[in-house]
Write a protein that holds these residues in place. Structure first.
Motif, PDB file in Angstrom:
ATOM      1  N   THR A 224       0.848  -1.192   0.000  1.00 20.00           N
ATOM      2  CA  THR A 224       0.000   0.000   0.000  1.00 20.00           C
ATOM      3  C   THR A 224       0.883   1.241   0.000  1.00 20.00           C
ATOM      4  N   LEU A 225       0.317   2.371  -0.376  1.00 18.98           N
ATOM      5  CA  LEU A 225       1.072   3.626  -0.415  1.00 18.98           C
ATOM      6  C   LEU A 225       1.270   4.232   0.969  1.00 18.98           C
ATOM      7  N   LYS A 260       7.431   6.130   3.401  1.00 24.63           N
ATOM      8  CA  LYS A 260       5.988   5.896   3.251  1.00 24.63           C
ATOM      9  C   LYS A 260       5.162   7.173   3.371  1.00 24.63           C
ATOM     10  N   ALA A 264       3.395   9.709  -3.616  1.00 24.91           N
ATOM     11  CA  ALA A 264       3.629   8.465  -4.343  1.00 24.91           C
ATOM     12  C   ALA A 264       4.795   8.575  -5.323  1.00 24.91           C
ATOM     13  N   GLN A 267       8.015   7.690  -3.673  1.00 22.34           N
ATOM     14  CA  GLN A 267       8.119   6.438  -2.931  1.00 22.34           C
ATOM     15  C   GLN A 267       8.918   5.429  -3.753  1.00 22.34           C
TER      16      GLN A 267
END
Length: 416
Positions: A224-225, A260, A264, A267
């Motif tokens: 997950t992001l 995290k 995005a 990341q």
């Protein structure tokens, strides 16, 4: 115990390289399609696209990797010559190919990328400080199995049936695998990092499932992001290889957790070599003294002979890998830019193997073979220069961390 039969090693090597023969036509088509996508993004070909991710022009990146290779090349050449001479001592004239090349099937590895299985042949000082954690890990697993059998018998009033014993064995395997991961977690926590989230222990794959085939090639995943679901996927065994791999894979996990909170777009690693290098850096810190401190080996022998043996073990895995980490993408860059044609795929592959690694096949490998495809990352289309960069970066990271920790002494003795 590695099989030392010349003929059986050759048969295994040749057998594995038959798997890729049917891939060649598909790979030619794939190259065309991949280049179309790269051109749509403004690059001349897929190789240029891959080389664009390093904060420099693609052509400058090639020159930079050449510069790095030329710095470490003399060390590799010494290792190659030493190893070749040991193979000649074992196999006579069959231990080398014309020009001082190492026979491709005699390195203890299908792709000649890791020579660790040659250790019994090349060990500089036989029997000095054998720092193998495998017997301890296997003993720990067997102790868990014995305890679980006793618990089952006490709870049920009878010893387990053969079927039940298999399930108890799986429970022991899982308990040992998690204990090994806990050991790695404690290393990262000792640096001030958080414990792994509870979801990791519930959702990661630690051992091979009983009900399906899986790819056991170890990997780490941010699911997950928001960074609340990281997992590793492994088929952990109670041995030294699995232990080092766990410490490496948690390097990916802790890197995921460190960014995290970023958008995005950010990341990801600084470049693809960083992710691999972080875990590799941690493995460098798994010194004999560290392994002793966590109860996995006896008090390490302190001597020049023990030190050289330890460094040779590291060289068989790390230094031996360096030219291999380069030549795969040197081949693919040529394939993508058209300088290596489909009717020359195999010759170009072995020309590069000879140039960079000093290895050669002992049997004819014409264009009816597609030997590049026998390496997972080629049909899997994973760029490979990242692994070369990681081998360089890990020592730079390692020295920086040792300096920051205040360590004084020979770098190879540092565990931060």
């Amino acid at each position: 115990v590695p099989n030392r039969s010349y003929e059986e090693q050759l048969a295994a090597w040749e057998g594995w390289h038959t798997i890729s023969i049917p891939m060649k036509k598909d790979y030619e088509k794939f190259v065309q399609l991949s280049n179309e996508v790269a051109k749509d993004q403004g690059f001349s070909d897929t190789g240029a696209l891959w080389r664009s991710g390093y904060d420099m022009k693609p052509e400058d990146f090639k020159a930079e990797t050449d510069r790095l290779w030329n710095q470490v090349k003399p060390l590799y050449e010494n290792l190659q010559c030493y190893t070749k001479n040991k193979l000649v001592a074992k196999y006579g004239p069959n231990g080398e190919v014309a020009g001082g090349m190492i026979p491709a099937h005699l390195t203890g590895n299908l792709w000649q990328q890791d020579w660790s299985n040659l250790w019994p042949l090349v060990e500089p000082y036989p029997g000095v400080a054998a720092m193998d954690v495998t017997p301890t890990l296997q003993k720990q697993r067997n102790e868990k199995y014995t305890a679980l059998i006793a618990d089952f018998t006490k709870k049920n009033g009878h010893a387990p049936s053969p079927t039940e014993a298999v399930e108890v064995g799986r429970a022991a395997d899982l308990a040992q695998a998690k204990a090994m991961v806990k050991s790695a977690e404690s290393f990262y926590v000792s640096l001030g990092m958080p414990k792994l989230p509870d979801s990791f222990w519930d959702k990661a794959q630690f051992i091979q499932p009983r009900d399906r085939d899986v790819v056991c090639h170890a990997s780490a995943w941010p699911m997950t992001l928001d960074g609340d679901d990281e997992r590793i996927k492994m088929c952990i065994k109670p041995d030294a290889d699995s232990l080092e791999t766990i410490y490496h894979e948690l390097g990916h996990i802790y890197y995921y957790m460190s960014y995290k909170s970023l958008p995005a777009l950010f990341q990801n690693g600084a470049n693809d070599g960083f992710h691999e290098a972080i875990g590799d850096t941690i493995v460098l810190s798994m010194t004999p003294e560290y392994l002793h401190s966590v109860g996995l080996v006896d008090q390490p022998t302190v001597s020049k002979e023990a030190e050289i043996n330890a460094q040779m073990r590291r060289a068989l895995a790390g230094v031996a890998f360096l030219p291999f980490g380069l030549m795969i993408d040197r081949w693919r860059w040529g394939v993508f830019d058209g300088s290596i044609k489909p009717d020359n795929y195999n010759k170009a592959w072995w020309d590069l193997k000879a140039k960079y690694q000093g290895v050669a096949p002992v049997t004819a490998r014409g264009e009816d073979f597609f030997d590049a495809g026998a390496k997972y990352h080629v049909p899997g289309n994973t760029p490979y220069t990242r692994y070369f960069l990681a081998r360089i970066l890990q020592f730079q990271f390692y020295k920086s961390l040792c300096d920051a920790s205040g360590f004084k002494g020979p770098l190879n003795e540092c565990s931060f």
